[in-house]
Design a protein around this motif. Structure first.
Motif, short mmCIF file in Angstrom:
data_model
loop_
_atom_site.label_atom_id
_atom_site.label_comp_id
_atom_site.label_asym_id
_atom_site.label_seq_id
_atom_site.Cartn_x
_atom_site.Cartn_y
_atom_site.Cartn_z
N ILE A 213 0.86 -1.18 0.00
CA ILE A 213 0.00 0.00 0.00
C ILE A 213 0.90 1.24 0.00
N VAL A 214 1.06 1.82 -1.17
CA VAL A 214 1.94 2.99 -1.32
C VAL A 214 1.14 4.26 -1.04
N VAL A 215 1.67 5.06 -0.13
CA VAL A 215 1.07 6.35 0.22
C VAL A 215 2.01 7.44 -0.29
N ALA A 216 1.52 8.29 -1.18
CA ALA A 216 2.36 9.31 -1.78
C ALA A 216 1.87 10.71 -1.43
N ASP A 217 2.78 11.50 -0.86
CA ASP A 217 2.52 12.92 -0.65
C ASP A 217 2.94 13.65 -1.93
N MET A 218 1.96 14.16 -2.66
CA MET A 218 2.24 14.89 -3.90
C MET A 218 1.88 16.37 -3.76
N SER A 219 1.99 16.89 -2.55
CA SER A 219 1.57 18.28 -2.32
C SER A 219 2.22 19.25 -3.30
N SER A 220 3.50 19.06 -3.60
CA SER A 220 4.19 20.08 -4.40
C SER A 220 4.47 19.69 -5.84
N ASN A 221 4.02 18.51 -6.29
CA ASN A 221 4.09 18.24 -7.73
C ASN A 221 2.77 17.68 -8.26
N PHE A 222 1.71 17.92 -7.50
CA PHE A 222 0.37 17.47 -7.89
C PHE A 222 0.00 18.08 -9.24
N LEU A 223 -0.55 17.26 -10.12
CA LEU A 223 -1.02 17.70 -11.44
C LEU A 223 0.09 18.24 -12.33
N SER A 224 1.32 17.83 -12.08
CA SER A 224 2.43 18.32 -12.91
C SER A 224 2.98 17.25 -13.84
N LEU A 315 -7.30 23.52 -16.40
CA LEU A 315 -6.37 22.52 -16.93
C LEU A 315 -7.06 21.61 -17.94
N VAL A 316 -8.28 21.19 -17.62
CA VAL A 316 -9.04 20.35 -18.55
C VAL A 316 -9.27 21.08 -19.86
N SER A 317 -9.67 22.36 -19.77
CA SER A 317 -9.96 23.16 -20.95
C SER A 317 -8.70 23.43 -21.78
N THR A 318 -7.59 23.68 -21.09
CA THR A 318 -6.35 24.04 -21.78
C THR A 318 -5.74 22.86 -22.52
N PHE A 319 -5.69 21.70 -21.85
CA PHE A 319 -4.93 20.58 -22.40
C PHE A 319 -5.78 19.49 -23.04
N LYS A 320 -7.08 19.57 -22.86
CA LYS A 320 -8.04 18.68 -23.54
C LYS A 320 -7.59 17.22 -23.48
N GLU A 321 -7.43 16.56 -24.65
CA GLU A 321 -7.14 15.13 -24.64
C GLU A 321 -5.75 14.79 -24.09
N LYS A 322 -4.85 15.76 -24.05
CA LYS A 322 -3.53 15.53 -23.45
C LYS A 322 -3.62 15.37 -21.94
N LYS A 323 -4.66 15.97 -21.37
CA LYS A 323 -4.89 15.90 -19.93
C LYS A 323 -3.66 16.40 -19.17
N VAL A 324 -3.27 15.71 -18.10
CA VAL A 324 -2.17 16.22 -17.28
C VAL A 324 -0.83 16.12 -18.01
N SER A 325 -0.75 15.28 -19.04
CA SER A 325 0.49 15.19 -19.83
C SER A 325 0.81 16.53 -20.49
N GLY A 326 -0.21 17.31 -20.83
CA GLY A 326 0.02 18.63 -21.40
C GLY A 326 0.71 19.55 -20.42
N GLN A 327 0.27 19.52 -19.15
CA GLN A 327 0.92 20.33 -18.13
C GLN A 327 2.34 19.82 -17.87
N GLU A 328 2.53 18.52 -17.96
CA GLU A 328 3.87 17.94 -17.77
C GLU A 328 4.85 18.50 -18.80
N GLU A 329 4.43 18.62 -20.04
CA GLU A 329 5.30 19.17 -21.08
C GLU A 329 5.73 20.59 -20.74
N VAL A 330 4.78 21.38 -20.25
CA VAL A 330 5.10 22.77 -19.89
C VAL A 330 6.06 22.81 -18.71
N ALA A 331 5.77 22.00 -17.68
CA ALA A 331 6.63 21.97 -16.49
C ALA A 331 8.05 21.55 -16.85
#
Length: 429
Positions: A213-224, A315-331
């Protein structure tokens, strides 16, 4: 007085928000949707609040491809630090409940005393919580586990300082990790260490175990960046970095964990081997309670949730089908620009963490007296003062480690990163 467009803010949290979100939230705070009421005044039991909550969950599920048949999403309070406690209390309780049910299955109904004694022995001999200590926040999480249940049950799987001259900045090879072989109540990691600038480059191979059971704190890279939610038992994150404003915490949890709640009387009877505080959460930290009540067991701050909902929907509106992968490219693009600039002038700038684990979110560096030399605090003060004159704010490193930290969260636009890169080059020359 500068206007918003003249300031490039790199604070580590609370962090920047998209300007359209700020503007729409400001309207809602005064008069939400022409109701004549501030959103801060509207009941958390109202249809309005429930729609905001549903919209937030729907957008998050879209962005991360969350399998909602198997995972629940809810919102709590007390930030990521509160989840340090909640994760231990809920999952140690779940571990105990599994053992209690198996004991009843083996020994039969009505054998309460025998069941209790068997579970006590299993706790004493087998209970462990695993912690990967790779920075300041995972260290705090492990210390909280020790406070709640005692050092006997806390397995520090790896302490990154031991292989890096007493400082955080590397993640040791997985071959060096000393994971509990099987059956630990949880395995905790902090996916991105805000203070130390260390980020796991990917999901660790050694945690690829359906039983863990992996518990991940993603407070500072959430949705990136894109993640496989199914690899985690629990993902949590405080809102004030990439999601919204302080006051709410998002939790994504495997639904099967929510039903493993032991009777309080049974936990009380175990107090001689494990503190009740370590396996019986306060009602507001009870994951099953919060999930059953759709995040609304008590008064959830709906305005704070609304801000997060707007961020998610943008984020949904900006990256559409890319989803969070679109934000990853920017980051990735923003982080690459800063690290390449720092490396180009390595005679002056020293990036603190090892290249293999450099955070894309928190770029931590020192200004040195000479290449590979000691930090020059006078030069760092000069750099920060010059940055402030240029509208580059929030760059001072965490008080515990000093230096300089540029937090590259989702709402920091590329043009602001380019301005910072320009100042790095100008200062180096």
């Amino acid at each position: 007085m500068p206007n918003r467009s003249e300031v490039a803010y790199f604070g580590a949290g609370p962090a920047p928000l998209p300007t359209p979100v700020i503007e729409k939230s400001a309207e809602a705070f005064v008069n939400f949707d022409n109701t004549g009421l501030s959103l801060a005044e509207i009941s958390h039991r109202s249809s309005t609040a429930n729609k905001i909550l549903a919209d937030a969950k729907d957008a998050l599920a879209q962005l991360y491809d969350i399998p909602t048949d198997d995972y629940d999403i809810f919102f709590m309070q007390a930030g990521g630090t509160g989840e340090f406690s909640a994760a231990v209390q809920n999952l140690v309780g779940a571990w105990i409940e599994k053992r209690r049910r198996k004991a009843i299955e083996d020994l039969g109904e009505g054998k309460d005393a025998e069941v209790l004694e068997r579970v006590k022995k299993e706790i004493e001999n087998e209970l462990k919580v695993d912690y990967l200590v790779t920075g300041s926040w995972s260290l705090k999480a492990s210390q909280e586990a020790t406070r709640l249940i005692g050092a006997k049950y806390v397995n520090v799987t790896v302490d990154a300082r031991k292989s890096n001259n007493g400082k955080f900045g590397k993640i040791p090879d997985e071959k060096e990790w000393k994971l509990t072989p099987s059956g630990s109540a949880l395995t905790y990691l902090c996916d991105n260490e805000t203070v130390d600038g260390v980020e796991f480059p990917s999901f660790p191979n050694s945690l690829e175990d359906d039983e863990r059971i992996v518990v991940a704190d993603m407070s500072s890279n959430f949705l990136s960046r894109k993640i496989d939610v199914r690899k985690y038992g629990i993902i949590f994150g405080g809102a004030q970095k990439n999601l919204g404003i302080a006051g709410i915490t998002v939790v994504i949890i495997r639904k099967s964990l929510l039903s493993l709640v032991p009777p309080p009387t049974f936990l009380h009877a175990l107090s001689s081997v494990v503190p009740t505080s370590g396996c019986l959460p306060p009602i507001m930290f009870s994951f099953s309670t919060i999930a059953t009540n759709n995040s609304l067991y008590n008064t959830l701050p709906i305005f704070n949730l609304y801000v997060a909902t707007l961020v998610l929907q943008q984020l949904v509106s900006t990256f559409k089908e890319k989803k969070v992968s679109g934000q990853e490219e920017v980051a990735d693009r923003k982080a690459k620009l800063l690290y390449e600039t720092l490396d180009t002038h390595s005679q002056l700038y020293h990036v603190v963490p090892d290249k293999s684990v450099r955070s894309r979110m928190n770029i931590c560096f020192r200004i040195t007296q000479q290449e590979g030399g000691q930090p020059d605090e006078a030069k760092e003060k000069e750099f920060l003062a010059g940055a402030e004159k240029r509208g580059l704010l929030g760059l001072k490193g965490h008080r515990s480690v000093g230096g300089i930290r540029a937090s590259n969260y989702n709402a920091v636009p590329l043009e602001n990163v380019q301005k910072l890169a320009g100042w790095l080059v100008e200062f180096a020359k």
